[in-house]
Design a protein around this motif. Structure first.
Motif, PDB file in Angstrom:
ATOM      1  N   ILE A  22      -8.414   9.705  -0.274  1.00 37.22           N
ATOM      2  CA  ILE A  22      -7.829   8.802  -1.270  1.00 37.22           C
ATOM      3  C   ILE A  22      -8.887   7.883  -1.875  1.00 37.22           C
ATOM      4  CG2 ILE A  22      -6.277   6.822  -1.542  1.00 37.22           C
ATOM      5  CD1 ILE A  22      -4.388   8.214   0.434  1.00 37.22           C
ATOM      6  N   LEU A  23      -9.768   7.354  -1.027  1.00 37.14           N
ATOM      7  CA  LEU A  23     -10.813   6.458  -1.538  1.00 37.14           C
ATOM      8  C   LEU A  23     -11.742   7.196  -2.503  1.00 37.14           C
ATOM      9  CD1 LEU A  23     -11.710   4.441   1.704  1.00 37.14           C
ATOM     10  CD2 LEU A  23     -10.401   3.658  -0.294  1.00 37.14           C
ATOM     11  N   LEU A  76      -0.893   8.419  -1.706  1.00 42.74           N
ATOM     12  CA  LEU A  76      -0.627   7.186  -0.958  1.00 42.74           C
ATOM     13  C   LEU A  76       0.676   7.289  -0.177  1.00 42.74           C
ATOM     14  CD1 LEU A  76      -1.666   4.494  -3.594  1.00 42.74           C
ATOM     15  CD2 LEU A  76      -2.805   4.947  -1.406  1.00 42.74           C
ATOM     16  N   THR A  77       1.700   7.859  -0.810  1.00 42.89           N
ATOM     17  CA  THR A  77       2.995   8.002  -0.139  1.00 42.89           C
ATOM     18  C   THR A  77       2.866   8.860   1.116  1.00 42.89           C
ATOM     19  OG1 THR A  77       4.172   7.798  -2.242  1.00 42.89           O
ATOM     20  CG2 THR A  77       5.369   8.799  -0.401  1.00 42.89           C
ATOM     21  N   MET A  78       2.167   9.983   1.006  1.00 41.14           N
ATOM     22  CA  MET A  78       2.000  10.862   2.166  1.00 41.14           C
ATOM     23  C   MET A  78       1.127  10.213   3.236  1.00 41.14           C
ATOM     24  SD  MET A  78       1.713  14.699   0.535  1.00 41.14           S
ATOM     25  CE  MET A  78       0.445  14.299  -0.666  1.00 41.14           C
ATOM     26  N   GLU A  79       0.114   9.464   2.815  1.00 40.19           N
ATOM     27  CA  GLU A  79      -0.764   8.788   3.775  1.00 40.19           C
ATOM     28  C   GLU A  79       0.018   7.751   4.588  1.00 40.19           C
ATOM     29  OE1 GLU A  79      -4.431   7.581   5.662  1.00 40.19           O
ATOM     30  OE2 GLU A  79      -3.844   9.364   4.541  1.00 40.19           O
ATOM     31  N   PHE A  80       0.825   6.940   3.913  1.00 39.87           N
ATOM     32  CA  PHE A  80       1.639   5.938   4.618  1.00 39.87           C
ATOM     33  C   PHE A  80       2.656   6.610   5.540  1.00 39.87           C
ATOM     34  CE2 PHE A  80       0.527   2.898   1.090  1.00 39.87           C
ATOM     35  CZ  PHE A  80      -0.151   2.012   1.899  1.00 39.87           C
ATOM     36  N   TYR A  81       3.246   7.696   5.062  1.00 38.83           N
ATOM     37  CA  TYR A  81       4.242   8.408   5.869  1.00 38.83           C
ATOM     38  C   TYR A  81       3.602   8.968   7.128  1.00 38.83           C
ATOM     39  CZ  TYR A  81       8.295  11.418   6.753  1.00 38.83           C
ATOM     40  OH  TYR A  81       9.400  12.027   7.307  1.00 38.83           O
ATOM     41  N   ALA A  82       2.420   9.575   6.981  1.00 32.75           N
ATOM     42  CA  ALA A  82       1.728  10.140   8.139  1.00 32.75           C
ATOM     43  C   ALA A  82       1.233   9.051   9.089  1.00 32.75           C
ATOM     44  CB  ALA A  82       0.553  10.996   7.673  1.00 32.75           C
TER      45      ALA A  82
END
Length: 213
Positions: free
Chosen positions: A39-40, A161-167
């Protein structure tokens, strides 16, 4: 400018190939950390492109009918026509056998550097270029412009971002659901690419022609 950037940002975040690859990055060992690196790097590309454009324009929109203004519209028109052509080609080739995009089967063993490089490689650069041509009209003397640019970057990264937070916060549930999402996207990626390419292509081409005429 705002509407164009919103649509381009949404098209970037809905591109199936980066999303499918990101799911595999998350499923790898230390996937959350590698996902953050992905993401970064993804955001860094967007910000760098925007910064280069703003340095070129000095944060002031080019005058109407000037060479920079006409050039930016010509770039958007070319990208729009290219997207239409790609969408038509992809529609005709739907159903043909294809390889796993970007060597995704090897992503499980990749390092954080691999994740960063993959983010750069899978960035939909044609859409990013359309965003850059649109940012040519940014006027940094208005606070709303800064908010628009931030919104564009967030929209273009929102699916990741959504998948990162979910994981991160629901790792057990995320593993199964994200893999199910990847399976679904594998079966429907051609339709998604065709829809995104044609919709955004006609929008960019139509807007550019209307402003050039």
């Amino acid at each position: 400018m705002t509407l164009d950037l919103i649509l381009i940002g949404l098209a970037i975040t809905l591109e199936p190939f980066p999303v499918m690859s990101f799911i595999l990055v998350l499923s790898a060992e230390k996937g959350v950390r590698k996902g953050l690196v992905f993401i970064l790097a993804w955001l860094a590309c967007l910000v760098l492109v925007i910064a280069c454009v703003l340095l070129f324009t000095d944060g002031t929109p080019p005058k109407l009918n000037s060479a920079p203004s006409t050039g930016a519209l010509a770039v958007k028109l070319a990208i729009g026509v290219g997207l239409i052509g790609y969408g038509v080609h992809k529609r005709r080739s739907t159903g043909r056998p294809r390889r796993d995009p970007a060597g995704q089967a090897k992503l499980h063993k990749g390092s954080s550097w691999t994740a960063a490089g993959l983010a750069v490689l899978l960035q939909p650069w044609g859409l990013v270029a359309a965003g850059a041509a649109t940012v040519m009209n940014a006027d940094l003397s208005h606070a709303a412009t800064w908010l628009t640019l931030m919104l564009y970057c967030l929209l273009a990264t929102s699916s990741l971002l959504t998948m990162e937070f979910y994981a991160t916060f629901r790792p057990s549930a995320a593993t199964a659901r994200l893999q199910a999402l990847r399976t679904w996207m594998t079966d429907h990626q051609d339709q998604a690419v065709v829809t995104l390419s044609l919709a955004l292509g006609f929008w960019l081409a139509g807007r550019s022609i209307s402003q050039l005429v």
